[in-house]
Enzyme design. Sequence first.
Site, PDB file in Angstrom:
ATOM      1  N   ASP A 294      -1.528 -49.591 -17.071  1.00 29.44           N
ATOM      2  CA  ASP A 294      -1.759 -49.485 -17.868  1.00 29.44           C
ATOM      3  C   ASP A 294      -3.222 -49.963 -17.151  1.00 29.44           C
ATOM      4  O   ASP A 294      -3.090 -51.762 -16.363  1.00 29.44           O
ATOM      5  CB  ASP A 294      -1.909 -50.582 -19.573  1.00 29.44           C
ATOM      6  CG  ASP A 294      -2.508 -50.464 -20.933  1.00 29.44           C
ATOM      7  OD1 ASP A 294      -3.008 -49.816 -20.476  1.00 29.44           O
ATOM      8  OD2 ASP A 294      -2.239 -51.630 -21.222  1.00 29.44           O
TER       9      ASP A 294
ATOM     10  N   HIS B 230      -8.571 -44.280 -13.209  1.00 31.35           N
ATOM     11  CA  HIS B 230      -7.868 -43.635 -12.723  1.00 31.35           C
ATOM     12  C   HIS B 230      -7.810 -43.444 -11.763  1.00 31.35           C
ATOM     13  O   HIS B 230      -6.677 -42.954 -10.578  1.00 31.35           O
ATOM     14  CB  HIS B 230      -7.696 -42.110 -13.751  1.00 31.35           C
ATOM     15  CG  HIS B 230      -7.766 -41.975 -14.907  1.00 31.35           C
ATOM     16  ND1 HIS B 230      -6.404 -42.912 -15.402  1.00 31.35           N
ATOM     17  CD2 HIS B 230      -8.860 -42.026 -15.954  1.00 31.35           C
ATOM     18  CE1 HIS B 230      -7.043 -43.115 -16.980  1.00 31.35           C
ATOM     19  NE2 HIS B 230      -7.762 -42.599 -16.912  1.00 31.35           N
TER      20      HIS B 230
ATOM     21  N   LEU C 164      12.854 -44.395  -0.530  1.00 32.93           N
ATOM     22  CA  LEU C 164      12.112 -45.029  -1.758  1.00 32.93           C
ATOM     23  C   LEU C 164      13.003 -44.243  -2.914  1.00 32.93           C
ATOM     24  O   LEU C 164      12.646 -42.980  -2.365  1.00 32.93           O
ATOM     25  CB  LEU C 164      11.356 -45.296  -1.661  1.00 32.93           C
ATOM     26  CG  LEU C 164      10.900 -45.626  -3.851  1.00 32.93           C
ATOM     27  CD1 LEU C 164      11.176 -47.275  -3.911  1.00 32.93           C
ATOM     28  CD2 LEU C 164       9.694 -46.096  -3.405  1.00 32.93           C
TER      29      LEU C 164
END
Length: 235
Positions: free
Chosen positions: A12, A29, A123
């Site tokens: 956010d 972004h 990961l």
Amino acid sequence: MSAPNHVAIILDGNGRWAKAKGLPRTAGHVQGAKVVEQICEDAYNMGINYLTVYAFSTENWNRPGSEVATLMNLLRNYMKNSIKRARKNNMCVRVLGDKSGLADDLRASIDELEQATKNNTGLHFQIAINYGGRDELRRGITKLAEQVAAGILKPEEIDEEKITAWLDTAGLPDPDLLIRTSGEQRISNFLLWQLAYSELYFTSVPWPDFDKDELARAVEAYQNRDRRYGLVKEE
């Protein structure tokens, strides 16, 4: 003390970060996408095995068309470059959400990426795209209802395990820690089922400024929590 096994993050603050700098929201972004790549590496180096990020919600389609287009193009570029990056880092990538609502080329890129990385053992990185927790539950419950209607499953046989098996996160451990950046203190329809026992960490740092040090602070806060399940402290 050990790091959380699975960390989920609500990304956010991209737009507010850009506005504070006099830049268009799209610039936030772009910077946020760069941060995602670095945090994947930092998280794994800290001992985190699963990382799930909320990249694009079902509600994000209501944003201005130019912003949605920028987000979709960023996702396209990420998918195209991720196979090489994931191979180098031994990363397993999986996309959560309703893929049927995405463009054909993006769905094809997602499928290629998931297939190419599914056996990687580093990961486990999950990206939530066109995702909403309520929609995920609706889709999962619909599948269970279809099994009941077909006589495959009895209503009384539906338990938490069977519900979990039809969610987008099937096969993944629930998050131990949820992080939300940029000061908001809500989960915004993210992993509603899976966050039942997760620790929550909120930071005022906007996502484009989130870094290894801030991740370390979140992990430290998690480690200092008194984790209990059924009144039994987690070892």
